[in-house]
Design a protein around this motif. Structure first.
Motif, PDB file in Angstrom:
ATOM      1  N   VAL A  74       0.786  -1.327   0.071  1.00  0.00           N
ATOM      2  CA  VAL A  74      -0.040   0.065  -0.034  1.00  0.00           C
ATOM      3  C   VAL A  74       0.719   1.278   0.069  1.00  0.00           C
ATOM      4  O   VAL A  74       0.452   2.073  -0.898  1.00  0.00           O
ATOM      5  CB  VAL A  74      -0.922   0.050   1.166  1.00  0.00           C
ATOM      6  CG1 VAL A  74      -1.720   1.471   1.203  1.00  0.00           C
ATOM      7  CG2 VAL A  74      -2.010  -1.136   1.114  1.00  0.00           C
ATOM      8  N   PHE A  75       1.853   1.165   0.793  1.00  0.00           N
ATOM      9  CA  PHE A  75       2.773   2.398   1.049  1.00  0.00           C
ATOM     10  C   PHE A  75       3.591   2.796  -0.446  1.00  0.00           C
ATOM     11  O   PHE A  75       3.499   3.757  -1.006  1.00  0.00           O
ATOM     12  CB  PHE A  75       3.659   2.156   1.669  1.00  0.00           C
ATOM     13  CG  PHE A  75       4.939   3.264   1.971  1.00  0.00           C
ATOM     14  CD1 PHE A  75       4.629   4.491   2.669  1.00  0.00           C
ATOM     15  CD2 PHE A  75       6.285   2.960   1.359  1.00  0.00           C
ATOM     16  CE1 PHE A  75       5.600   5.431   2.391  1.00  0.00           C
ATOM     17  CE2 PHE A  75       7.154   4.089   1.567  1.00  0.00           C
ATOM     18  CZ  PHE A  75       6.872   5.225   2.250  1.00  0.00           C
ATOM     19  N   VAL A  76       4.194   1.411  -1.100  1.00  0.00           N
ATOM     20  CA  VAL A  76       4.669   1.734  -2.180  1.00  0.00           C
ATOM     21  C   VAL A  76       3.924   2.199  -3.497  1.00  0.00           C
ATOM     22  O   VAL A  76       3.999   2.920  -4.288  1.00  0.00           O
ATOM     23  CB  VAL A  76       5.456   0.390  -2.715  1.00  0.00           C
ATOM     24  CG1 VAL A  76       5.966   0.411  -4.127  1.00  0.00           C
ATOM     25  CG2 VAL A  76       6.465   0.209  -1.812  1.00  0.00           C
ATOM     26  N   VAL A 150       0.548  -7.131  -4.322  1.00  0.00           N
ATOM     27  CA  VAL A 150      -0.565  -6.127  -3.737  1.00  0.00           C
ATOM     28  C   VAL A 150      -0.150  -4.617  -4.615  1.00  0.00           C
ATOM     29  O   VAL A 150      -1.237  -4.027  -4.671  1.00  0.00           O
ATOM     30  CB  VAL A 150      -0.171  -5.690  -2.031  1.00  0.00           C
ATOM     31  CG1 VAL A 150      -0.607  -4.609  -1.817  1.00  0.00           C
ATOM     32  CG2 VAL A 150      -0.580  -7.037  -1.313  1.00  0.00           C
ATOM     33  N   VAL A 151       1.128  -4.444  -4.943  1.00  0.00           N
ATOM     34  CA  VAL A 151       1.197  -3.191  -5.400  1.00  0.00           C
ATOM     35  C   VAL A 151       0.727  -3.414  -6.919  1.00  0.00           C
ATOM     36  O   VAL A 151       0.119  -2.243  -7.341  1.00  0.00           O
ATOM     37  CB  VAL A 151       2.927  -3.010  -5.686  1.00  0.00           C
ATOM     38  CG1 VAL A 151       3.309  -1.602  -6.514  1.00  0.00           C
ATOM     39  CG2 VAL A 151       3.661  -2.968  -4.267  1.00  0.00           C
ATOM     40  N   ARG A 152       0.666  -4.408  -7.641  1.00  0.00           N
ATOM     41  CA  ARG A 152       0.420  -4.430  -8.959  1.00  0.00           C
ATOM     42  C   ARG A 152      -1.323  -4.557  -8.937  1.00  0.00           C
ATOM     43  O   ARG A 152      -1.877  -4.210  -9.952  1.00  0.00           O
ATOM     44  CB  ARG A 152       0.786  -5.658  -9.436  1.00  0.00           C
ATOM     45  CG  ARG A 152       2.244  -5.319 -10.091  1.00  0.00           C
ATOM     46  CD  ARG A 152       2.550  -4.296 -11.129  1.00  0.00           C
ATOM     47  NE  ARG A 152       3.707  -3.589 -11.139  1.00  0.00           N
ATOM     48  CZ  ARG A 152       3.978  -2.478 -10.703  1.00  0.00           C
ATOM     49  NH1 ARG A 152       3.133  -1.755 -10.399  1.00  0.00           N
ATOM     50  NH2 ARG A 152       5.171  -2.136 -10.904  1.00  0.00           N
ATOM     51  N   GLU A 153      -1.942  -4.837  -7.771  1.00  0.00           N
ATOM     52  CA  GLU A 153      -3.372  -4.692  -7.822  1.00  0.00           C
ATOM     53  C   GLU A 153      -3.942  -3.352  -7.333  1.00  0.00           C
ATOM     54  O   GLU A 153      -4.901  -2.958  -7.560  1.00  0.00           O
ATOM     55  CB  GLU A 153      -3.834  -5.759  -6.795  1.00  0.00           C
ATOM     56  CG  GLU A 153      -3.555  -7.335  -7.429  1.00  0.00           C
ATOM     57  CD  GLU A 153      -4.730  -7.601  -8.677  1.00  0.00           C
ATOM     58  OE1 GLU A 153      -5.466  -6.878  -8.899  1.00  0.00           O
ATOM     59  OE2 GLU A 153      -4.114  -8.575  -9.311  1.00  0.00           O
ATOM     60  N   VAL A 154      -3.305  -2.804  -6.342  1.00  0.00           N
ATOM     61  CA  VAL A 154      -3.403  -1.398  -5.587  1.00  0.00           C
ATOM     62  C   VAL A 154      -3.270  -0.403  -6.723  1.00  0.00           C
ATOM     63  O   VAL A 154      -4.028   0.816  -6.774  1.00  0.00           O
ATOM     64  CB  VAL A 154      -3.147  -1.388  -4.248  1.00  0.00           C
ATOM     65  CG1 VAL A 154      -3.333   0.002  -3.806  1.00  0.00           C
ATOM     66  CG2 VAL A 154      -3.580  -2.377  -3.520  1.00  0.00           C
ATOM     67  N   GLN A 155      -2.076  -0.212  -7.029  1.00  0.00           N
ATOM     68  CA  GLN A 155      -1.521   0.969  -7.797  1.00  0.00           C
ATOM     69  C   GLN A 155      -2.454   1.460  -9.075  1.00  0.00           C
ATOM     70  O   GLN A 155      -2.737   2.641  -9.185  1.00  0.00           O
ATOM     71  CB  GLN A 155      -0.153   0.748  -8.448  1.00  0.00           C
ATOM     72  CG  GLN A 155       0.612   2.050  -9.205  1.00  0.00           C
ATOM     73  CD  GLN A 155       1.922   1.751  -9.759  1.00  0.00           C
ATOM     74  OE1 GLN A 155       2.510   0.590  -9.485  1.00  0.00           O
ATOM     75  NE2 GLN A 155       2.354   2.698 -10.321  1.00  0.00           N
ATOM     76  N   PRO A 186     -10.987   2.798   1.709  1.00  0.00           N
ATOM     77  CA  PRO A 186     -12.359   2.182   1.029  1.00  0.00           C
ATOM     78  C   PRO A 186     -12.321   2.193   0.071  1.00  0.00           C
ATOM     79  O   PRO A 186     -12.948   1.157  -1.000  1.00  0.00           O
ATOM     80  CB  PRO A 186     -13.530   3.226   1.486  1.00  0.00           C
ATOM     81  CG  PRO A 186     -12.820   3.671   2.963  1.00  0.00           C
ATOM     82  CD  PRO A 186     -11.322   3.985   2.554  1.00  0.00           C
ATOM     83  N   SER A 187     -11.538   3.016  -1.126  1.00  0.00           N
ATOM     84  CA  SER A 187     -11.456   3.002  -2.428  1.00  0.00           C
ATOM     85  C   SER A 187     -10.794   2.094  -3.010  1.00  0.00           C
ATOM     86  O   SER A 187     -11.058   1.585  -4.114  1.00  0.00           O
ATOM     87  CB  SER A 187     -10.835   4.331  -2.907  1.00  0.00           C
ATOM     88  OG  SER A 187     -12.053   5.454  -2.439  1.00  0.00           O
ATOM     89  N   ILE A 188      -9.502   1.501  -2.265  1.00  0.00           N
ATOM     90  CA  ILE A 188      -8.779   0.611  -2.634  1.00  0.00           C
ATOM     91  C   ILE A 188      -9.240  -0.894  -2.183  1.00  0.00           C
ATOM     92  O   ILE A 188      -8.303  -1.847  -2.569  1.00  0.00           O
ATOM     93  CB  ILE A 188      -7.474   0.876  -2.433  1.00  0.00           C
ATOM     94  CG1 ILE A 188      -6.966   0.721  -0.998  1.00  0.00           C
ATOM     95  CG2 ILE A 188      -6.889   2.228  -3.184  1.00  0.00           C
ATOM     96  CD1 ILE A 188      -5.588   1.239  -0.785  1.00  0.00           C
TER      97      ILE A 188
END
Length: 272
Positions: A74-76, A150-155, A186-188
């Motif tokens: 999430v941070f990245v 996580v990065v590739r799904e959230v970014q 909530p948006s991610i």
């Protein structure tokens, strides 16, 4: 019309044939060999002390790896989606590195770094904390190979979302943490959930990197994947098939969870 249909049918049959040969047939063989001796024998194979210990260790690794990669991911993702800075492309490439590097190479790199003769060997030699050939090594290897999920799904979700809502919240006096908890998180949530599912499944199924940094001793540092390999190499094929079926069942369960989440997301988007 008939002439035009042939390419469609050919492509369709080719896809079904490929999936059948590469996926359905091997899985069916494993299931058949697992349950041929009977359901009772299957439960005996997956409830041995070694199997229960391997399952507990695998779940322990998941319990450590997933929260750490969620926080880091999430941070990245926020850093890459919300900022433009020198070295951003390098960071993107580093995040994707586990997709390009063989897990075996990851294991070797960890040994060279954390082994007793490695660059950080003083941790084991002077502090007495064993990293390689112990549980910490398995955790480090699992963290590395699951780093991008996580990065590739959230970014992409953050990029699509934009910054309008966050800027509006800041204008109304919300602090950074309030904006994150009430607007961003909530948006991610859907992308984050998918990342968690993929990270969990990959952690449970990782073999290449883990076998390099584990002593593979039952009851100490043997995960389920290592136990499957150990039983097969020792000639206990049906025990290996039973544990493989157990792992497949866990993977299918995560796929079902992801499918349910996709359906719920689609419904939520329709009602939005």
């Amino acid at each position: 019309m008939t002439t035009l249909r042939w390419p469609r049918y050919l492509a369709r049959y080719a896809v079904f044939g490929y999936v059948g040969v590469m996926l359905v047939v091997p899985v069916s063989v494993i299931l058949w060999r697992t349950f041929r001796p009977g359901l009772g024998q299957f439960f005996d194979w997956i409830s041995t002390p070694a199997a229960l210990s391997a399952l507990n260790l695998s779940l322990l690794v998941v319990a450590i790896v997933v929260p750490l990669n969620v926080v880091f991911g999430v941070f990245v993702s926020l850093l890459l989606a919300r900022n433009r800075f020198r070295g951003r492309a390098v960071l993107q490439a580093i995040v994707d590195l586990p997709f390009a590097v063989s897990p075996i190479i990851v294991g070797v790199a960890l040994i060279l770094l954390w082994g007793s003769a490695g660059a950080l060997g003083f941790v084991e030699n002077n502090l007495g904390l064993r990293i390689i050939f112990g549980v910490p090594g398995i955790v480090l290897a699992s963290i590395f190979v699951t780093l991008p999920f996580v990065v590739r799904e959230v970014q992409p979700v953050l990029v699509e979302l934009g910054t309008e809502q966050e800027q509006a919240a800041a204008t109304l006096g919300s602090s950074g943490w309030q904006t994150f908890w009430r607007i961003t998180l909530p948006s991610i949530r859907w992308g984050l959930t998918y990342g968690i599912v993929l990270t969990t499944a990959r952690t449970l199924g990782e073999f290449g990197a883990v076998i390099m940094v584990s002593s593979n001793l039952p009851g100490e540092s043997q995960t389920l994947t290592l136990l499957v390999n150990d039983r097969y190499n020792r000639g206990a094929e049906y025990g290996a098939y039973a544990l493989s079926t157990l792992l497949m069942g866990v993977a299918v369960a995560f796929l079902i969870v992801k499918a349910i989440l996709l359906i719920r997301r689609a419904r939520a988007d329709r009602h939005a």
